[in-house]
Write a protein that holds these residues in place. Structure first.
Motif, PDB file in Angstrom:
ATOM      1  N   MET A  51     -50.490  31.930  14.813  1.00  0.00           N
ATOM      2  CA  MET A  51     -49.172  31.339  14.573  1.00  0.00           C
ATOM      3  C   MET A  51     -48.172  32.453  14.316  1.00  0.00           C
ATOM      4  O   MET A  51     -48.394  33.332  13.489  1.00  0.00           O
ATOM      5  CB  MET A  51     -49.229  30.385  13.371  1.00  0.00           C
ATOM      6  CG  MET A  51     -47.912  29.700  13.063  1.00  0.00           C
ATOM      7  SD  MET A  51     -48.047  28.552  11.656  1.00  0.00           S
ATOM      8  CE  MET A  51     -49.121  27.308  12.340  1.00  0.00           C
ATOM      9  N   GLN A  52     -47.066  32.445  15.033  1.00  0.00           N
ATOM     10  CA  GLN A  52     -46.055  33.471  14.886  1.00  0.00           C
ATOM     11  C   GLN A  52     -45.272  33.264  13.596  1.00  0.00           C
ATOM     12  O   GLN A  52     -45.010  32.140  13.170  1.00  0.00           O
ATOM     13  CB  GLN A  52     -45.095  33.432  16.091  1.00  0.00           C
ATOM     14  CG  GLN A  52     -45.767  33.751  17.419  1.00  0.00           C
ATOM     15  CD  GLN A  52     -46.305  35.164  17.463  1.00  0.00           C
ATOM     16  OE1 GLN A  52     -45.644  36.103  17.030  1.00  0.00           O
ATOM     17  NE2 GLN A  52     -47.514  35.315  17.968  1.00  0.00           N
ATOM     18  N   ASP A  53     -44.872  34.396  12.992  1.00  0.00           N
ATOM     19  CA  ASP A  53     -44.047  34.349  11.785  1.00  0.00           C
ATOM     20  C   ASP A  53     -44.667  33.476  10.699  1.00  0.00           C
ATOM     21  O   ASP A  53     -43.977  32.753   9.987  1.00  0.00           O
ATOM     22  CB  ASP A  53     -42.636  33.828  12.122  1.00  0.00           C
ATOM     23  CG  ASP A  53     -41.922  34.734  13.106  1.00  0.00           C
ATOM     24  OD1 ASP A  53     -42.099  35.960  13.007  1.00  0.00           O
ATOM     25  OD2 ASP A  53     -41.209  34.211  13.971  1.00  0.00           O
ATOM     26  N   ARG A  54     -45.975  33.544  10.597  1.00  0.00           N
ATOM     27  CA  ARG A  54     -46.657  32.766   9.565  1.00  0.00           C
ATOM     28  C   ARG A  54     -46.361  33.381   8.202  1.00  0.00           C
ATOM     29  O   ARG A  54     -46.471  34.591   8.021  1.00  0.00           O
ATOM     30  CB  ARG A  54     -48.161  32.779   9.849  1.00  0.00           C
ATOM     31  CG  ARG A  54     -48.975  31.885   8.962  1.00  0.00           C
ATOM     32  CD  ARG A  54     -50.371  31.691   9.517  1.00  0.00           C
ATOM     33  NE  ARG A  54     -51.105  32.948   9.663  1.00  0.00           N
ATOM     34  CZ  ARG A  54     -52.335  33.033  10.165  1.00  0.00           C
ATOM     35  NH1 ARG A  54     -52.933  31.933  10.603  1.00  0.00           N
ATOM     36  NH2 ARG A  54     -52.953  34.191  10.258  1.00  0.00           N
ATOM     37  N   PRO A  55     -45.981  32.566   7.211  1.00  0.00           N
ATOM     38  CA  PRO A  55     -45.655  33.124   5.896  1.00  0.00           C
ATOM     39  C   PRO A  55     -46.890  33.680   5.211  1.00  0.00           C
ATOM     40  O   PRO A  55     -48.025  33.313   5.535  1.00  0.00           O
ATOM     41  CB  PRO A  55     -45.092  31.923   5.136  1.00  0.00           C
ATOM     42  CG  PRO A  55     -45.727  30.742   5.788  1.00  0.00           C
ATOM     43  CD  PRO A  55     -45.850  31.102   7.244  1.00  0.00           C
ATOM     44  N   GLY A  56     -46.671  34.558   4.257  1.00  0.00           N
ATOM     45  CA  GLY A  56     -47.753  35.095   3.451  1.00  0.00           C
ATOM     46  C   GLY A  56     -47.633  34.584   2.028  1.00  0.00           C
ATOM     47  O   GLY A  56     -46.675  34.914   1.322  1.00  0.00           O
ATOM     48  N   VAL A  57     -48.592  33.751   1.608  1.00  0.00           N
ATOM     49  CA  VAL A  57     -48.544  33.134   0.283  1.00  0.00           C
ATOM     50  C   VAL A  57     -49.929  33.225  -0.351  1.00  0.00           C
ATOM     51  O   VAL A  57     -50.937  32.943   0.301  1.00  0.00           O
ATOM     52  CB  VAL A  57     -48.120  31.648   0.361  1.00  0.00           C
ATOM     53  CG1 VAL A  57     -48.047  31.037  -1.034  1.00  0.00           C
ATOM     54  CG2 VAL A  57     -46.795  31.499   1.077  1.00  0.00           C
ATOM     55  N   LEU A  58     -49.962  33.618  -1.613  1.00  0.00           N
ATOM     56  CA  LEU A  58     -51.186  33.572  -2.402  1.00  0.00           C
ATOM     57  C   LEU A  58     -50.915  32.685  -3.607  1.00  0.00           C
ATOM     58  O   LEU A  58     -49.948  32.903  -4.340  1.00  0.00           O
ATOM     59  CB  LEU A  58     -51.598  34.972  -2.866  1.00  0.00           C
ATOM     60  CG  LEU A  58     -52.774  35.042  -3.851  1.00  0.00           C
ATOM     61  CD1 LEU A  58     -54.065  34.552  -3.196  1.00  0.00           C
ATOM     62  CD2 LEU A  58     -52.953  36.464  -4.389  1.00  0.00           C
ATOM     63  N   VAL A  59     -51.755  31.674  -3.797  1.00  0.00           N
ATOM     64  CA  VAL A  59     -51.594  30.750  -4.919  1.00  0.00           C
ATOM     65  C   VAL A  59     -52.840  30.817  -5.795  1.00  0.00           C
ATOM     66  O   VAL A  59     -53.962  30.697  -5.296  1.00  0.00           O
ATOM     67  CB  VAL A  59     -51.387  29.298  -4.437  1.00  0.00           C
ATOM     68  CG1 VAL A  59     -51.147  28.373  -5.631  1.00  0.00           C
ATOM     69  CG2 VAL A  59     -50.230  29.213  -3.451  1.00  0.00           C
ATOM     70  N   LEU A  60     -52.636  31.020  -7.087  1.00  0.00           N
ATOM     71  CA  LEU A  60     -53.725  30.984  -8.062  1.00  0.00           C
ATOM     72  C   LEU A  60     -53.474  29.815  -9.006  1.00  0.00           C
ATOM     73  O   LEU A  60     -52.376  29.685  -9.556  1.00  0.00           O
ATOM     74  CB  LEU A  60     -53.800  32.290  -8.849  1.00  0.00           C
ATOM     75  CG  LEU A  60     -54.021  33.568  -8.031  1.00  0.00           C
ATOM     76  CD1 LEU A  60     -54.041  34.783  -8.950  1.00  0.00           C
ATOM     77  CD2 LEU A  60     -55.305  33.492  -7.215  1.00  0.00           C
ATOM     78  N   MET A  61     -54.489  28.971  -9.194  1.00  0.00           N
ATOM     79  CA  MET A  61     -54.353  27.785 -10.037  1.00  0.00           C
ATOM     80  C   MET A  61     -55.332  27.847 -11.196  1.00  0.00           C
ATOM     81  O   MET A  61     -56.498  28.216 -11.020  1.00  0.00           O
ATOM     82  CB  MET A  61     -54.607  26.509  -9.224  1.00  0.00           C
ATOM     83  CG  MET A  61     -53.573  26.236  -8.156  1.00  0.00           C
ATOM     84  SD  MET A  61     -53.923  24.693  -7.262  1.00  0.00           S
ATOM     85  CE  MET A  61     -52.414  24.544  -6.284  1.00  0.00           C
ATOM     86  N   GLY A  62     -54.858  27.436 -12.375  1.00  0.00           N
ATOM     87  CA  GLY A  62     -55.706  27.448 -13.557  1.00  0.00           C
ATOM     88  C   GLY A  62     -56.675  26.296 -13.621  1.00  0.00           C
ATOM     89  O   GLY A  62     -57.748  26.403 -14.212  1.00  0.00           O
ATOM     90  N   SER A  63     -56.328  25.165 -13.020  1.00  0.00           N
ATOM     91  CA  SER A  63     -57.187  23.984 -12.890  1.00  0.00           C
ATOM     92  C   SER A  63     -56.350  22.897 -12.236  1.00  0.00           C
ATOM     93  O   SER A  63     -55.181  23.100 -11.920  1.00  0.00           O
ATOM     94  CB  SER A  63     -57.722  23.496 -14.249  1.00  0.00           C
ATOM     95  OG  SER A  63     -56.751  22.730 -14.936  1.00  0.00           O
ATOM     96  N   GLY A  64     -56.955  21.726 -12.048  1.00  0.00           N
ATOM     97  CA  GLY A  64     -56.212  20.588 -11.508  1.00  0.00           C
ATOM     98  C   GLY A  64     -55.910  20.690 -10.030  1.00  0.00           C
ATOM     99  O   GLY A  64     -55.030  19.992  -9.519  1.00  0.00           O
TER     100      GLY A  64
END
Length: 398
Positions: free
Chosen positions: A1-14
């Motif tokens: 996919m072109q111009d795909r965003p770069g995201v990292l998500v860390l979740m504590g729970s839920g």
């Protein structure tokens, strides 16, 4: 996919609860139409109910987020990768022995795609990981395991601690992913001098925009940057640059000399299913005290609706779905026995008919024990139910 965003998500729970739906949706919207999504099931793959956990997670993402998710370890090229509950140690052992570890690091390094790590999987993201099962459940001496160091790519030398504000222990300290203050203080001293603890509260997410070099804290709690003798809390709603987080991790700023506070329950506000269940139970009791059967019935219906919303949660907090169903069964039994057959049918209808509708929903969900308990309770109150091709009919025994 072109111009795909770069995201990292860390979740504590839920991660598969209603509290994180909007976080997931906001990330997925950035990926465009039809993203390839992979659920990395390794952390819980050793559990006997692994298939059920995967099924519930897939159902959650399909219904709540609009995302069709495949289960497996083939994450190369995926637009969205998610991993959640289970054992950090089990996940690390298998990921480091396969291409998965390198692929996860590569996604962050390339600032490419969305990578969402929650609970146990979030533990693996730093330079060191807490072996939660071994320390909390088996009694091993507190120690670190080498982590994947995904955040090292961002210049953050940290150990990630999810479930940071956990309060399930009641009389004993289960904060900091069940470590408590004593064990975390010990482990903290084992980290390199330039490293810090990143604590993520339950039902809280930290969303890193890898290309914009920024982060946002979302959910019910906060992100804590903790070093020996100091800590800084970034509450939900905080938007900051990664440069600021790097400064805090290295010891710049913060509440110098501050120490962790006492063990306290979660902030007021009905967020978890346990809290919602207690609220409905209290409403029910208050309504009965006022002889308000309509409000008591509504409290039961509201609890049933919440159980349905939370049924896909793969890592239940204290007061999970099973406990909520037990309380629901108890309430409907009490409510059914309120049917006073000396009252005319039209006076009983506002109580009985919503309960019959609830019984049908319970049967559709496979909760036959609760549905049967409701029928038996109504029968004890003098209301007979007869199931037929056109649905249930009820009569008052004379």
């Amino acid at each position: 996919m072109q111009d795909r965003p770069g995201v990292l998500v860390l979740m504590g729970s839920g991660e598969t609860s209603p509290t994180m739906v909007e976080v997931h949706r906001s990330v997925v919207r950035r990926l465009g139409d039809g993203p390839r999504a992979v659920l990395l099931d390794t952390p819980y793959a050793f559990q006997e109910n692994a298939a059920d956990i995967s099924s519930r997670a897939r159902r959650y993402f399909a219904r709540s987020v609009g995302l069709d998710v495949e289960v497996g370890t083939a994450i190369a090229g995926a637009d969205w990768v998610f991993s959640g509950p289970g054992s950090p140690t089990f996940a690390l052992d298998r990921w480091t022995a396969t291409p998965v570890a390198a692929e996860l690091r590569g996604r962050v390094r390339a600032r490419d795609g969305a990578t969402v790590l929650a609970s146990a999987a979030a533990c693996t993201a730093g330079i060191a990981a807490v072996p939660v099962y071994e320390v909390y459940k088996v009694g091993a001496e507190p120690h670190w395991r080498e982590g994947l160091d995904l955040l090292g790519v961002l210049g953050l030398r940290v150990a990630v601690i999810p479930h940071y504000d956990n309060a399930e222990g009641g009389t004993h300290d289960t904060r900091y992913c069940y470590l408590g203050e004593r064990r975390l203080a010990f482990l903290e001293r084992l980290l390199p001098p330039d490293a810090a603890v990143l604590g993520i509260d339950e039902h809280t997410a930290v969303v890193f925009d890898l290309r914009a070099e920024s982060l946002q804290v979302a959910g019910r709690g906060g992100l804590t940057v903790r070093r020996p003798g100091s800590q800084t809390v970034l509450p939900a709603g905080t938007v900051a640059g990664l440069a600021e987080l790097r400064r805090l991790v290295r010891g710049g700023g913060g509440s110098s000399g501050a120490s962790p506070g006492p063990v306290v329950p979660p902030e007021a506000g009905h967020v978890t299913l346990g809290e919602l269940t207690r609220a409905c139970e209290q409403r029910f009791g208050a309504a009965l005290g006022e002889h308000n059967t309509a409000e008591a019935t509504q409290a039961v219906l509201d609890l049933e609706a919440e159980i349905t919303k939370w049924a896909a949660d793969t890592e239940e907090d204290e007061g999970g779905v099973d406990e909520a169903r037990e309380i629901l069964r108890h309430l409907v039994t009490r409510l059914g026995r309120l049917a006073d057959t000396s009252e005319p049918r039209d006076r009983l209808a506002p109580l009985v008919e919503p309960l019959l509708a609830l019984r049908e929903r319970l049967r559709e969900q496979g909760a036959y024990d609760s549905a049967d308990a409701l029928r038996e309770a109504l029968a004890a109150g003098g209301v007979s139910i007869e199931d037929g091709p056109d649905g249930p009919r009820w009569t008052v025994r004379g």
